[in-house]
Design a protein around this motif. Structure first.
Motif, PDB file in Angstrom:
ATOM      1  N   PHE A 201       0.841  -1.206   0.000  1.00 56.34           N
ATOM      2  CA  PHE A 201       0.000   0.000   0.000  1.00 56.34           C
ATOM      3  C   PHE A 201       0.875   1.255   0.000  1.00 56.34           C
ATOM      4  O   PHE A 201       2.049   1.201   0.375  1.00 56.34           O
ATOM      5  CB  PHE A 201      -0.858   0.064   1.276  1.00 56.34           C
ATOM      6  CG  PHE A 201      -1.967  -0.941   1.328  1.00 56.34           C
ATOM      7  CD1 PHE A 201      -3.243  -0.630   0.886  1.00 56.34           C
ATOM      8  CD2 PHE A 201      -1.732  -2.211   1.836  1.00 56.34           C
ATOM      9  CE1 PHE A 201      -4.267  -1.563   0.945  1.00 56.34           C
ATOM     10  CE2 PHE A 201      -2.758  -3.153   1.900  1.00 56.34           C
ATOM     11  CZ  PHE A 201      -4.028  -2.829   1.452  1.00 56.34           C
ATOM     12  N   VAL A 202       0.272   2.384  -0.412  1.00 57.04           N
ATOM     13  CA  VAL A 202       0.843   3.681  -0.040  1.00 57.04           C
ATOM     14  C   VAL A 202      -0.202   4.403   0.798  1.00 57.04           C
ATOM     15  O   VAL A 202      -1.412   4.253   0.581  1.00 57.04           O
ATOM     16  CB  VAL A 202       1.259   4.575  -1.231  1.00 57.04           C
ATOM     17  CG1 VAL A 202       2.474   4.018  -1.931  1.00 57.04           C
ATOM     18  CG2 VAL A 202       0.105   4.820  -2.176  1.00 57.04           C
ATOM     19  N   ASN A 203       0.288   5.145   1.762  1.00 57.16           N
ATOM     20  CA  ASN A 203      -0.555   5.904   2.684  1.00 57.16           C
ATOM     21  C   ASN A 203      -0.298   7.379   2.365  1.00 57.16           C
ATOM     22  O   ASN A 203       0.789   7.890   2.621  1.00 57.16           O
ATOM     23  CB  ASN A 203      -0.120   5.525   4.104  1.00 57.16           C
ATOM     24  CG  ASN A 203      -0.917   6.232   5.164  1.00 57.16           C
ATOM     25  OD1 ASN A 203      -1.743   7.082   4.858  1.00 57.16           O
ATOM     26  ND2 ASN A 203      -0.648   5.883   6.416  1.00 57.16           N
ATOM     27  N   ILE A 204      -1.298   8.043   1.789  1.00 58.15           N
ATOM     28  CA  ILE A 204      -1.134   9.450   1.387  1.00 58.15           C
ATOM     29  C   ILE A 204      -1.796  10.337   2.441  1.00 58.15           C
ATOM     30  O   ILE A 204      -3.015  10.242   2.666  1.00 58.15           O
ATOM     31  CB  ILE A 204      -1.809   9.703   0.011  1.00 58.15           C
ATOM     32  CG1 ILE A 204      -1.226   8.766  -1.055  1.00 58.15           C
ATOM     33  CG2 ILE A 204      -1.669  11.174  -0.403  1.00 58.15           C
ATOM     34  CD1 ILE A 204      -2.039   8.738  -2.343  1.00 58.15           C
ATOM     35  N   ALA A 205      -1.011  11.156   3.111  1.00 56.79           N
ATOM     36  CA  ALA A 205      -1.569  12.150   4.036  1.00 56.79           C
ATOM     37  C   ALA A 205      -1.809  13.418   3.218  1.00 56.79           C
ATOM     38  O   ALA A 205      -0.912  13.870   2.503  1.00 56.79           O
ATOM     39  CB  ALA A 205      -0.604  12.413   5.185  1.00 56.79           C
ATOM     40  N   CYS A 261      -0.740  11.368  -6.677  1.00 61.19           N
ATOM     41  CA  CYS A 261      -1.417  11.301  -5.361  1.00 61.19           C
ATOM     42  C   CYS A 261      -2.670  12.175  -5.373  1.00 61.19           C
ATOM     43  O   CYS A 261      -3.745  11.759  -4.911  1.00 61.19           O
ATOM     44  CB  CYS A 261      -0.485  11.773  -4.248  1.00 61.19           C
ATOM     45  SG  CYS A 261       0.816  10.605  -3.867  1.00 61.19           S
ATOM     46  N   ALA A 262      -2.530  13.396  -5.883  1.00 64.30           N
ATOM     47  CA  ALA A 262      -3.686  14.313  -5.912  1.00 64.30           C
ATOM     48  C   ALA A 262      -4.790  13.728  -6.787  1.00 64.30           C
ATOM     49  O   ALA A 262      -5.987  13.832  -6.445  1.00 64.30           O
ATOM     50  CB  ALA A 262      -3.247  15.684  -6.426  1.00 64.30           C
ATOM     51  N   VAL A 278      -0.745  17.523  -0.981  1.00 58.40           N
ATOM     52  CA  VAL A 278      -0.223  16.249  -0.486  1.00 58.40           C
ATOM     53  C   VAL A 278       0.810  16.549   0.590  1.00 58.40           C
ATOM     54  O   VAL A 278       1.794  17.256   0.356  1.00 58.40           O
ATOM     55  CB  VAL A 278       0.391  15.429  -1.644  1.00 58.40           C
ATOM     56  CG1 VAL A 278       1.040  14.167  -1.117  1.00 58.40           C
ATOM     57  CG2 VAL A 278      -0.692  15.101  -2.673  1.00 58.40           C
ATOM     58  N   ASP A 279       0.585  16.032   1.802  1.00 55.16           N
ATOM     59  CA  ASP A 279       1.464  16.345   2.940  1.00 55.16           C
ATOM     60  C   ASP A 279       2.527  15.286   3.198  1.00 55.16           C
ATOM     61  O   ASP A 279       3.530  15.544   3.848  1.00 55.16           O
ATOM     62  CB  ASP A 279       0.608  16.511   4.206  1.00 55.16           C
ATOM     63  CG  ASP A 279      -0.399  17.639   4.070  1.00 55.16           C
ATOM     64  OD1 ASP A 279      -0.025  18.686   3.497  1.00 55.16           O
ATOM     65  OD2 ASP A 279      -1.556  17.470   4.502  1.00 55.16           O
ATOM     66  N   GLY A 280       2.297  14.078   2.716  1.00 60.34           N
ATOM     67  CA  GLY A 280       3.287  13.019   2.940  1.00 60.34           C
ATOM     68  C   GLY A 280       2.828  11.739   2.272  1.00 60.34           C
ATOM     69  O   GLY A 280       1.625  11.511   2.106  1.00 60.34           O
ATOM     70  N   VAL A 281       3.794  10.914   1.876  1.00 62.28           N
ATOM     71  CA  VAL A 281       3.470   9.634   1.238  1.00 62.28           C
ATOM     72  C   VAL A 281       4.326   8.556   1.905  1.00 62.28           C
ATOM     73  O   VAL A 281       5.561   8.655   1.924  1.00 62.28           O
ATOM     74  CB  VAL A 281       3.766   9.668  -0.282  1.00 62.28           C
ATOM     75  CG1 VAL A 281       3.319   8.362  -0.930  1.00 62.28           C
ATOM     76  CG2 VAL A 281       3.082  10.843  -0.945  1.00 62.28           C
ATOM     77  N   LEU A 282       3.663   7.567   2.492  1.00 57.13           N
ATOM     78  CA  LEU A 282       4.379   6.526   3.238  1.00 57.13           C
ATOM     79  C   LEU A 282       4.071   5.168   2.598  1.00 57.13           C
ATOM     80  O   LEU A 282       2.913   4.756   2.558  1.00 57.13           O
ATOM     81  CB  LEU A 282       3.885   6.513   4.692  1.00 57.13           C
ATOM     82  CG  LEU A 282       4.543   5.520   5.632  1.00 57.13           C
ATOM     83  CD1 LEU A 282       5.930   6.020   6.034  1.00 57.13           C
ATOM     84  CD2 LEU A 282       3.693   5.334   6.885  1.00 57.13           C
TER      85      LEU A 282
END
Ligand code: FAD
Length: 510
Positions: A201-205, A261-262, A278-282
Motif C-alpha cells: 500500500f501507499v498511505n497518502i496524508a 497522489c492528488a 499532499v502532505d506526505g506519502v508513506l
C-alpha cells in the motif's frame, strides 16, 4: 569510543512501543536509556485506533485524559462505523456490520475505558513527554550499531547520527523496539512464522476540504472503489485533514508523485476539480509475521520487532504497548531482586501466543474486507473470525487464573482495573476478613509489597468465588491464583505468590 555508561535496560527504538516501554519502566523506577535514530517522533499519522486495554494502560501512566484531549481524538470522538462507497460524493455500497466488528459482549462490562481514535503523530509526543516527566532517559538522534552479550549483561555500541561519534552502553538487558525493519531480530537469529507479505500500500496524508462530499457523515474509515483499486479514506479531523490508503501492485515498490497522489484523492472523493495538498506519502507492506521467540539471552522483542499484522482490527500498536507493559513489571521485579531471571521466561510464554492470535485475526479481517466492499451476495464471513473483544481482552475474564482479571465497579465508582498495575494485589469477598492477614504474611514471606482490597457480592460473582474467596492478581492485571473459599491454609497464598514470581502462570496464553 567514549567511556562506557551503564544502565539497567537499554531500549532500542523510540516509536510508540519503545516510548511506552520507557514510560512503564520509569514509572516502576527502573533505570533505562532509550536510543532512537530519528531526531524526534515520527511525523506520519499511522496507527490511530487505541483500544480500551491500551487506554487502561495510558490511564495507569497518567495520560489517558491528555490523549483524549488531543486534536484528532477530540475531532474523531463521535466517529463510528466502516462504510464502503464508490466515491465519497457518489454511490454508497454498504456498511461493515459483521458480528466480529460490532462485538458480542458489552464493552462497558469489560473495561472502564472505551476506544479512542488518536493519531500516532500526536500520541508519540504525549508518551515521550510523560516518560521524561517520570524520569526516563531518551537519546534521539542516536543509533544502535550492535551489541555483545557478556556473563553479566550486554554491551551495545551506539552512534550519534549527527557527529558520527560512537559510545558504549552497558546494560543488564536489551529491549528491542526497532520496529518491523530494524534488523536486530535477524541479528539475534530469531526467525518468523505467519503468512508473510499480503499486500503493498501507499498511505497518502493530504489536506483537502471534503466537507461537501462528506455531507455530515462521521465514519472511522470509508472504503472506496473510485481509485480503480482497493482504497480507504481515513479522517484525521473530519474536515480538511485526511489519509488515503491505496493498494499497489505487489511488485511495484515505486512511490506515486504529488500529481498522481492528488489524482487518486480526487478519484476517491469523486470531485474532479478538488484542490488537494499532499502532505506526505508513506509506503507500507501489509503483512502477518510473528517472531519464533520473543527473547534471546538478555534481549527481548516488543512491538513490531516481534510481530507485524495488517491494520484491519487496529491491533498492531495496541499489542505492542501491551507487550511493553507485560515485560516492564517482570524486568522491574528482576532488577529489584524480587524475582529470579526465570520470571522473564513468562514474557515469551505469554505474549507470543497473544501476538499469534491477534495476527491471525488481523489477517482474517484483512481478507474479509474486500468481500464487504464488493457488496451484493457476498459469502458469509470466515467462521474463524472472532469478535474484537476476544483479541483485546483475551478469553472471558471470569477470575480463572491465567486470564485478565475482571472489571468490576467497586463502591465509590472506581474499577478493579484501577487497582492493578504496580504491585501484586489480593482481592477478596465481603466475608474474607482473614485474607488481609494472609496477604501480609505472604508479602513478608516473598519479601515484596502486596496490596489488598475487599469486593462486594457482584465482585464475588464476577470472579467465580464465594463470599470468603479471593484472587491474587499480578501487576499486569492477570489472575495468578484463585481461592474459591476462605483462607483455610495460611501457606497456600504464600506458595501461590512465590510461584507467580518464579514462572509463567499456567494457562496465561493471552
Ligand atoms: C498505515 C498504518 C496504519 C496502522 N493503523 C494501526 C491502528 O489503527 N492501530 C494499531 O494498533 N496499529 C496500527 N498500525 C501499526 C502501528 O503503526 C505499528 O504497530 C506501530 O507503529 C509499531 O510501533 P513500534 O514502536 O513497535 O515500531 P516503529 O513505530 O516502527 O518504531 C521503531 C523505531 O525504531 C527506530 N529504530 C530502528 N532501528 C534503529 C536503530 N538501529 N537504532 C535506533 N533506532 C532505531 C526507528 O527509527 C523507529 O522510530 C498501522 C500501521 C500502518 C503502517
Amino acid at each position: 569510543m567514549d567511556a562506557q555508561e551503564r544502565t539497567s535496560v537499554l531500549i532500542v527504538g523510540g516509536g510508540l512501543v519503545g516510548l511506552a516501554m520507557s514510560a512503564f519502566l520509569a514509572r516502576l523506577g527502573v533505570p533505562a536509556l532509550l536510543v532512537e535514530r530519528r531526531s524526534g517522533p515520527s511525523p506520519h499519522p499511522r496507527a490511530r485506533g487505541v483500544n480500551p486495554r491500551t487506554m487502561e494502560l495510558l490511564r495507569l501512566l497518567g495520560i489517558a485524559d491528555r490523549v483524549r484531549d488531543a486534536e484528532s481524538a477530540r475531532a474523531l470522538a463521535g466517529n463510528h462505523g466502516i462504510v464502503a462507497v464508490e466515491t465519497l460524493a457518489g454511490r454508497r455500497l454498504g456498511e461493515l456490520a459483521e458480528p466480529y466488528f460490532r462485538g458480542v459482549r458489552d464493552p462497558a462490562g469489560l473495561s472502564p475505558e472505551s476506544w479512542c481514535m488518536v493519531h500516532q503523530d500526536e500520541l508519540e509526543p504525549l508518551l515521550r513527554d510523560r516518560a521524561v516527566e517520570l524520569g526516563a532517559a531518551h537519546r534521539f538522534g542516536t543509533e544502535y550499531v550492535g551489541h555483545t552479550e557478556t556473563d553479566g549483561g550486554v554491551v551495545a555500541t551506539v552512534r550519534d547520527t549527527a557527529s558520527g561519534r560512537t559510545a558504549a552502553v552497558a546494560a543488564d538487558r536489551l529491549v528491542v523496539a526497532d520496529g518491523a525493519g530494524g534488523g536486530i531480530r535477524e541479528r539475534l537469529g530469531i526467525g518468523t512464522h505467519g503468512p508473510g507479505a499480503l499486500a503493498r500500500f501507499v498511505n497518502i496524508a493530504f489536506t483537502a476540504d471534503l466537507t461537501g462530499p462528506l455531507d455530515g457523515r462521521r465514519f472511522i474509515m470509508c472504503y472506496t472503489t473510485g481509485t480503480g483499486t482497493r482504497s480507504a479514506l481515513l479522517p484525521v479531523n473530519n474536515t480538511d485533514r485526511w489519509m488515503l490508503h491505496v493498494l499497489r501492485d505487489a511488485d511495484d515498490a515505486s512511490l506515486p508523485g504529488p500529481d498522481e497522489c492528488a489524482a487518486l484523492v480526487r478519484a476517491a472523493a469523486g470531485v474532479p476539480d478538488l484542490p488537494v495538498r499532499v502532505d506526505g506519502v508513506l509506503p507500507w507492506v501489509s503483512a502477518g509475521r510473528v517472531a519464533d521467540a520473543f527473547a534471546a539471552g538478555r534481549a527481548f522483542l516488543v512491538g513490531d520487532a516481534a510481530h507485524v499484522m495488517p491494520p484491519s482490527g487496529a491491533f498492531g500498536a495496541n499489542v505492542g504497548v501491551q507487550d511493553a507493559h507485560a515485560l516492564a513489571w517482570r524486568l522491574a521485579a528482576v532488577a529489584r531482586g524480587d524475582a529470579g531471571p526465570a520470571l522473564l521466561d513468562g514474557y515469551d510464554a505469554e505474549r507470543r501466543p497473544a501476538a499469534d492470535h491477534a495476527m491471525r485475526q488481523a489477517v482474517l479481517r484483512s481478507r474479509d474486507r474486500p468481500r464487504f466492499v464488493g457488496g451484493g451476495d457476498a459469502p458469509p464471513p470466515d467462521p474463524d473470525l472472532e469478535p474484537d473483544e476476544n483479541v483485546v481482552f483475551g478469553p472471558e475474564p471470569d477470575g480463572t487464573p491465567g486470564r485478565r482479571a475482571p472489571h468490576v465497579v467497586l463502591p465509590g465508582g472506581t474499577s478493579t482495573i484501577h487497582r492493578y498495575g504496580t504491585r501484586f494485589v489480593l482481592g477478596h469477598g465481603p466475608a474474607g476478613d482473614g485474607w488481609g492477614r494472609a496477604a501480609a504474611a505472604a508479602a513478608a514471606d516473598a519479601g515484596i509489597g502486596v496490596d489488598a482490597y475487599g469486593g462486594d457480592d457482584a465482585w464475588c460473582a464476577a470472579h467465580g468465588v464465594a463470599r470468603d474467596g479471593a484472587v491474587l492478581v499480578r501487576p499486569d492485571g492477570v489472575v495468578a491464583w484463585r481461592a474459591a473459599t476462605g483462607p483455610d491454609d495460611p501457606g497456600a497464598l504464600a506458595g501461590a505468590l512465590r510461584g507467580a514470581l518464579a514462572a509463567p502462570v499456567p494457562g496465561a496464553a493471552r
